[in-house]
Design a protein around this motif. Sequence first.
Motif, PDB file in Angstrom:
ATOM      1  N   PRO A  49      -6.604  -7.737  -4.047  1.00 30.97           N
ATOM      2  CA  PRO A  49      -6.653  -6.741  -2.967  1.00 30.97           C
ATOM      3  C   PRO A  49      -6.964  -5.341  -3.472  1.00 30.97           C
ATOM      4  O   PRO A  49      -6.703  -4.992  -4.623  1.00 30.97           O
ATOM      5  N   ALA A  50      -7.519  -4.541  -2.570  1.00 30.96           N
ATOM      6  CA  ALA A  50      -7.894  -3.168  -2.909  1.00 30.96           C
ATOM      7  C   ALA A  50      -6.889  -2.185  -2.328  1.00 30.96           C
ATOM      8  O   ALA A  50      -6.269  -2.442  -1.301  1.00 30.96           O
ATOM      9  N   GLY A  51      -6.746  -1.061  -2.999  1.00 30.54           N
ATOM     10  CA  GLY A  51      -5.834  -0.015  -2.542  1.00 30.54           C
ATOM     11  C   GLY A  51      -6.215   1.308  -3.162  1.00 30.54           C
ATOM     12  O   GLY A  51      -7.323   1.478  -3.670  1.00 30.54           O
ATOM     13  N   SER A  52      -5.255   2.213  -3.133  1.00 35.24           N
ATOM     14  CA  SER A  52      -5.521   3.570  -3.624  1.00 35.24           C
ATOM     15  C   SER A  52      -5.525   3.607  -5.142  1.00 35.24           C
ATOM     16  O   SER A  52      -4.561   3.207  -5.776  1.00 35.24           O
ATOM     17  N   VAL A  53      -6.592   4.080  -5.711  1.00 35.70           N
ATOM     18  CA  VAL A  53      -6.666   4.419  -7.123  1.00 35.70           C
ATOM     19  C   VAL A  53      -7.080   5.886  -7.159  1.00 35.70           C
ATOM     20  O   VAL A  53      -7.903   6.306  -6.333  1.00 35.70           O
ATOM     21  N   GLN A  61       0.856  -1.190   0.000  1.00 37.73           N
ATOM     22  CA  GLN A  61       0.000   0.000   0.000  1.00 37.73           C
ATOM     23  C   GLN A  61       0.891   1.239   0.000  1.00 37.73           C
ATOM     24  O   GLN A  61       2.053   1.177   0.383  1.00 37.73           O
ATOM     25  N   GLY A  62       0.360   2.360  -0.413  1.00 37.41           N
ATOM     26  CA  GLY A  62       1.129   3.592  -0.482  1.00 37.41           C
ATOM     27  C   GLY A  62       1.749   3.971   0.845  1.00 37.41           C
ATOM     28  O   GLY A  62       1.101   3.914   1.874  1.00 37.41           O
ATOM     29  N   MET A  63       3.016   4.336   0.834  1.00 35.02           N
ATOM     30  CA  MET A  63       3.781   4.806   1.986  1.00 35.02           C
ATOM     31  C   MET A  63       3.932   3.754   3.079  1.00 35.02           C
ATOM     32  O   MET A  63       4.169   4.096   4.236  1.00 35.02           O
ATOM     33  N   ALA A  64       3.835   2.477   2.728  1.00 38.47           N
ATOM     34  CA  ALA A  64       3.976   1.417   3.724  1.00 38.47           C
ATOM     35  C   ALA A  64       5.400   1.407   4.274  1.00 38.47           C
ATOM     36  O   ALA A  64       5.620   1.297   5.482  1.00 38.47           O
ATOM     37  N   GLY A  65       6.380   1.489   3.377  1.00 41.72           N
ATOM     38  CA  GLY A  65       7.765   1.488   3.836  1.00 41.72           C
ATOM     39  C   GLY A  65       8.241   0.141   4.358  1.00 41.72           C
ATOM     40  O   GLY A  65       9.323   0.029   4.928  1.00 41.72           O
ATOM     41  N   GLU A  66       7.446  -0.891   4.201  1.00 45.09           N
ATOM     42  CA  GLU A  66       7.841  -2.247   4.600  1.00 45.09           C
ATOM     43  C   GLU A  66       7.184  -3.245   3.663  1.00 45.09           C
ATOM     44  O   GLU A  66       6.279  -2.893   2.907  1.00 45.09           O
ATOM     45  N   ALA A  67       7.660  -4.497   3.735  1.00 40.88           N
ATOM     46  CA  ALA A  67       7.149  -5.506   2.814  1.00 40.88           C
ATOM     47  C   ALA A  67       5.659  -5.718   3.013  1.00 40.88           C
ATOM     48  O   ALA A  67       5.175  -5.725   4.146  1.00 40.88           O
ATOM     49  N   GLN A  83      -2.999  -8.596 -18.455  1.00 36.48           N
ATOM     50  CA  GLN A  83      -3.944  -9.385 -17.663  1.00 36.48           C
ATOM     51  C   GLN A  83      -3.466  -9.498 -16.208  1.00 36.48           C
ATOM     52  O   GLN A  83      -4.268  -9.431 -15.280  1.00 36.48           O
ATOM     53  N   THR A  84      -2.158  -9.669 -16.039  1.00 40.02           N
ATOM     54  CA  THR A  84      -1.635  -9.752 -14.672  1.00 40.02           C
ATOM     55  C   THR A  84      -1.778  -8.416 -13.960  1.00 40.02           C
ATOM     56  O   THR A  84      -2.005  -8.365 -12.744  1.00 40.02           O
ATOM     57  N   VAL A  85      -1.656  -7.325 -14.705  1.00 40.38           N
ATOM     58  CA  VAL A  85      -1.858  -6.011 -14.087  1.00 40.38           C
ATOM     59  C   VAL A  85      -3.269  -5.943 -13.478  1.00 40.38           C
ATOM     60  O   VAL A  85      -3.457  -5.464 -12.354  1.00 40.38           O
ATOM     61  N   PHE A  86      -4.240  -6.456 -14.201  1.00 40.17           N
ATOM     62  CA  PHE A  86      -5.609  -6.456 -13.652  1.00 40.17           C
ATOM     63  C   PHE A  86      -5.743  -7.415 -12.469  1.00 40.17           C
ATOM     64  O   PHE A  86      -6.412  -7.121 -11.493  1.00 40.17           O
ATOM     65  N   ASP A  87      -5.100  -8.586 -12.595  1.00 38.88           N
ATOM     66  CA  ASP A  87      -5.237  -9.607 -11.552  1.00 38.88           C
ATOM     67  C   ASP A  87      -4.537  -9.227 -10.253  1.00 38.88           C
ATOM     68  O   ASP A  87      -5.062  -9.464  -9.171  1.00 38.88           O
ATOM     69  N   ALA A  88      -3.319  -8.701 -10.379  1.00 37.21           N
ATOM     70  CA  ALA A  88      -2.422  -8.682  -9.217  1.00 37.21           C
ATOM     71  C   ALA A  88      -2.043  -7.298  -8.725  1.00 37.21           C
ATOM     72  O   ALA A  88      -1.266  -7.165  -7.787  1.00 37.21           O
ATOM     73  N   VAL A  89      -2.568  -6.259  -9.349  1.00 38.95           N
ATOM     74  CA  VAL A  89      -2.306  -4.898  -8.880  1.00 38.95           C
ATOM     75  C   VAL A  89      -3.537  -4.417  -8.123  1.00 38.95           C
ATOM     76  O   VAL A  89      -4.668  -4.764  -8.478  1.00 38.95           O
ATOM     77  N   LEU A  90      -3.315  -3.623  -7.087  1.00 41.16           N
ATOM     78  CA  LEU A  90      -4.418  -3.195  -6.234  1.00 41.16           C
ATOM     79  C   LEU A  90      -5.521  -2.502  -7.031  1.00 41.16           C
ATOM     80  O   LEU A  90      -5.250  -1.601  -7.810  1.00 41.16           O
ATOM     81  N   ARG A  91      -6.725  -2.952  -6.821  1.00 46.69           N
ATOM     82  CA  ARG A  91      -7.895  -2.373  -7.494  1.00 46.69           C
ATOM     83  C   ARG A  91      -8.540  -1.348  -6.583  1.00 46.69           C
ATOM     84  O   ARG A  91      -8.245  -1.284  -5.390  1.00 46.69           O
ATOM     85  N   ARG A  92      -9.471  -0.570  -7.142  1.00 43.02           N
ATOM     86  CA  ARG A  92     -10.345   0.225  -6.286  1.00 43.02           C
ATOM     87  C   ARG A  92     -11.507  -0.676  -5.879  1.00 43.02           C
ATOM     88  O   ARG A  92     -12.066  -1.403  -6.704  1.00 43.02           O
TER      89      ARG A  92
END
Lengths: 731, 183
Positions: free
Chosen positions: A346-350, A95-101, A273-282
């Motif tokens: 997983p969901a994250g910032s969009v 996630q944004g600004m996590a700074g860790e794995a 396709q992997t970008v859709f599968d494995a990158v955080l969605r809204r």
Amino acid sequence: MTKTFRMNEAQPRLLDETGQGIVGAPLDRPEGPKKVSGRAHYAADGLPEGAAQGVLVRATIARGRITGIDEDSVSGLEGVIGVFHGPEFLRNPAQGMAGEAPVQPGGEVHYHGQPIALVVAESFEAARDAAQRLVVTYEAEAGVVTDPARSEELEQDDPETAGDFEAAFAAAEVTLDRSYTTPAQAAAAMEPHAALAEWEGDELTLRGALQMLRFNKEELADSLGIPAEKVRILAPYVGGGFGSKLGIGPEAVAAALASRTLGRPVRVVMTRQTVFDAVLRRTETSQRLRLGADRDGRLRALSHDDRVSNIQGEGFAEPVSQASQFLYGAEGLSFAQTLARVSRTPAGSVRAPGEAVGMLALEQAMDELAEMLEMCPVALRLKNLPEKNPMTGQPFSATRLGDCLREGAERFGWDARKPMGSRREGEWYVGMGMASAARSNMLVKSAARVRLSGEGAVVETDMTDIGTGTYAILGQIAAEMLGLPVEKVEVRLGDTSFPGASGSGGSFGANSAGSATFLAAKAIRETLAGRMGCGLSELTLQEGIARGGNREVPLAELIEEELVEEASVEAGDTSESHFSSGFGAHFAEVAVHAYTGEVRVRRMLGVMAMGRILNEKTARSQALGGMIWGLGAALTEEMAHDPRTGHVVSRDLANYHVPAHADVPGDMTVVFLEERDDMANPIQTKGIGELGISGAGAAILNAVRNACGARVYDMPATPDRVIAAMEAAGF
Amino acid sequence: MPIAQAHATFKQESHMRTRFTVNGEAREVEHDTRTTLLDALRDQLGLTGTKKGCDHGQCGACTVLLNGKRVNSCLCLAAMHEGDEVTTIEGLGSPEALNALQKAFVAKDGYQCGFCTPGQIVSATAMLEELRAGDPSFASASLEGEMPLDDAEIAERMSGNLCRCSAYPLIREAIAMAAEVKS
């Protein structure tokens, strides 16, 4: 030692006094000639000698355990070098600004599409072939919840409130209670996530597609279990981010691991396709808006509740009601959020997390309330401008929402708006709609170095330019401050060996990296004033000439050896004492086909007050882009999941409909109102990248309602939904 | 058959040579039979201005001119283009010597991140020729006669090139500006 400036009080408006007219000017991007000639190098551009190529393999179950990855199933294929997997692999980007794995799931699968292995080969073709053939066996969990609506694993805090909502709502003369849904959405940056990893001894250099290098370096090092000093990340050009490249991703860690083992560079580029599968969605959302008002339009009660989803182990929850909490205010306010846990990507910032979807609901509800009150939608909003943040009581640092609304109505010709359904041109109904815009504003710790020599100046920071105009604005700030033509300033970005900046995200990049650049340049001005024997306020630097203390000296003569200053900035007392937000107003005219329900946006106007504008040209581009994202959210974008496995069905650009040229009118206007936000940061700016989305989609949907009676509560307003809503409205 | 020997045989069968002209220069590439024109340009010839956005012909970032016509190079196998003439973004101009379209994109800010930009510019190059040749589009009022260079035509004809930064209105202003300069 770097000086860290804390934003504790309003600062002098130095950029209004330097007098060069460079800051704010609509200058071309300095990196433009490289971009338009194909010479700007992105992460996947260029394959070093001896490089191998990797392709990620995705999980094909919703949840469970990997029982075997049969390397023999591909080892006989020509060109295959190896199959990599293991405990360091990431489940999803940080996630944004996590700074860790982020989560490293070992042999577990948590969602369909999770990257579980990397196949490396001598060629892309061989790696792709082997990735598709690799035999993986699983022990799938039974009864996995992949549909957020069915999730019973719910997290809910107490609602955030001010006053007594229930009492105010009960006492209101007019009330509205509506529910809305928005689908999951994808950032879908044009550049797929990519990494090129190369080791020299125990030191890793990674060319990546990343937005926040200061944090990404820590995340990558933590993921690999190595010290951060051993990691260097380069991202001088990034092909769009929109939140999807905030955190280190599976491709980077996989490339680094394979490269370390093989002792040669490894490039990993996600397939679309992997970008859709494995990158955080809204996340998808369901939202409930309750508004209570007096007959004259004064809001008495406002509640905005929402339900969102995310996978287990992710702290992020889309802040859906963020803008609803301060945009209007009422005696009784209440905001409750429910987070449903689900086995999905997983969901994250969009781009504009919160406002991008929350404002679709709030601003449609306001439109509907205006209808119930038989009031002009602009007038309703003007009646409810709060003097302070209604939740916190903080004064706004600068707000021109009322001016945006009035100016927008005037410029758009809002007076010509007709009653609902009464304007028809052939087979098309035509209507107008509007909405407010708001996006809260931040300052994030950021550092930059400025060098000044007789040749000119250099700005160095690990800040990124993801299309936002960083190269342009940092050069303009340094040139303005140092009295140089902008061509004499070189901006170097996207390298973690430079001072660490905020990174690009949350619309805070220009505020933060811009302020650091400003402060470093200001320190150089102090040195130059000393050399001129005058006070800092007497010093004038213009076009390479220094003036002060009755002297006029060519700048180059003041600099025997290069002057170098590094500065760092962070938020301080003003972020507590005041509330800073960009505000605006969107207006849209649409045509709706009477028989197909097709919506064509004919024109849009956004009037925005977002503090000092650093470059009128790039700022306009950001605002326009945001407005078109609003169009996509309103009309075309919908990420569909298979309800059985949770896998993303619309996982390419043919099935996930980002707006195309033909969807977007040529008549799109952006107007910036003059503003300085003295409490925001030392350069009086506000964020730009996300305000343009906020409310833009609602203006379009409100125009659809005005055109043809269709009020679409489940977005996007695709033709089938518009036709059904038209019929429901009796059209 | 031992694996090493099988590999040797496979390699012979799976690799081939193709000669074509790229940006006016004769080039020869040795490539896997499955290699797309896009990957041959990018990885073998180092012409990385042509971008891979989707590899499925959906985004247009990989647009090149093939014998003067625009194509999605990700949908072309290198093997199919023996003797063909290919023009990439690098062949249209350099940072020091931009052509009219490239200059117009800079002047109008018809780009942001720059990733789709080479495809937009190459596509626009061919699109303007198609207009001049009188090829009709869905937006054209008539199938014959002179085609107007208006925003609706440009929008329709450029819709194969996605831009997620959404510089669309400015891209079209840039194309219109360059077309005027040229005429």
